[in-house]
Design a protein around this motif. Structure first.
Motif, PDB file in Angstrom:
ATOM      1  N   GLN A  50       0.834  -1.206   0.000  1.00 48.46           N
ATOM      2  CA  GLN A  50       0.000   0.000   0.000  1.00 48.46           C
ATOM      3  C   GLN A  50       0.868   1.255   0.000  1.00 48.46           C
ATOM      4  N   ALA A  53       2.271   1.757  -3.435  1.00 49.12           N
ATOM      5  CA  ALA A  53       1.241   2.254  -4.355  1.00 49.12           C
ATOM      6  C   ALA A  53       0.949   3.734  -4.096  1.00 49.12           C
ATOM      7  N   LEU A  54       0.890   4.123  -2.829  1.00 49.54           N
ATOM      8  CA  LEU A  54       0.623   5.528  -2.500  1.00 49.54           C
ATOM      9  C   LEU A  54       1.787   6.423  -2.921  1.00 49.54           C
ATOM     10  N   GLN A  55       3.010   5.942  -2.767  1.00 46.72           N
ATOM     11  CA  GLN A  55       4.158   6.736  -3.208  1.00 46.72           C
ATOM     12  C   GLN A  55       4.153   6.909  -4.720  1.00 46.72           C
ATOM     13  N   GLN A  57       1.469   6.942  -6.557  1.00 50.29           N
ATOM     14  CA  GLN A  57       0.382   7.883  -6.823  1.00 50.29           C
ATOM     15  C   GLN A  57       0.831   9.314  -6.535  1.00 50.29           C
ATOM     16  N   ARG A  60       2.788  10.522  -9.507  1.00 49.74           N
ATOM     17  CA  ARG A  60       1.905  10.850 -10.644  1.00 49.74           C
ATOM     18  C   ARG A  60       1.158  12.159 -10.392  1.00 49.74           C
ATOM     19  N   LEU A  61       0.654  12.361  -9.183  1.00 50.71           N
ATOM     20  CA  LEU A  61      -0.092  13.582  -8.884  1.00 50.71           C
ATOM     21  C   LEU A  61       0.810  14.817  -8.919  1.00 50.71           C
ATOM     22  N   ARG A  64       1.245  15.667 -12.531  1.00 52.73           N
ATOM     23  CA  ARG A  64       0.054  16.358 -13.055  1.00 52.73           C
ATOM     24  C   ARG A  64       0.001  17.803 -12.568  1.00 52.73           C
TER      25      ARG A  64
END
Length: 137
Positions: A50, A53-55, A57, A60-61, A64
């Protein structure tokens, strides 16, 4: 003294079977500990996945956000370059609109916007002073 020795002897006799009970309890506790360790290992592994996955994300954010901020900066620069051109292009249209409003309100409708040679709409002196507009019939 015999009574004390008898008691000691009696106490010592059941001690041997108690060792087997202790060994059984110890074995049961070790199995329970192994099960708890297995569950905790699974939880730690899940949490590690988890976190990964959060790192990802977060990366990616952030990308953006950087892209959005860059595009916004480019748009602001483009708008800043276009504003003087737009103001120059709008000036003739604004003058034409003022003439239409003045002709309609002041000349055709009995000086609607006019108040003692002043335009109530703009506060300036009336530009239609003495102008007669012929309206085709």
């Amino acid at each position: 003294m015999l009574i004390q020795e008898a008691r000691i002897h009696l106490i010592r006799k059941p001690v041997a079977p108690a060792l087997s009970d202790v060994a059984c309890e110890h074995a049961a506790l070790v199995r329970m500990l192994a099960g708890a360790q297995a569950r905790v290992s699974v939880l730690v592994s899940d949490h590690a996945q988890q976190i990964a996955a959060l790192q990802a994300q977060i990366v990616r954010l952030r990308g953006r956000a950087i892209l959005r901020d860059t595009m916004l900066a480019w748009l602001r620069e483009s708008l800043a370059r276009l504003e003087p051109e737009a103001a120059e292009d709008l000036a003739p249209h604004a003058d034409a609109a003022d003439r239409v409003i003045c002709q309609t309100g002041c000349v055709s409708h009995g000086n609607y916007w006019r108040d003692d040679d002043q335009c109530r709409r703009t506060g300036k002196s009336c530009t239609m002073d003495g102008v007669k507009v012929e309206i085709p019939r």
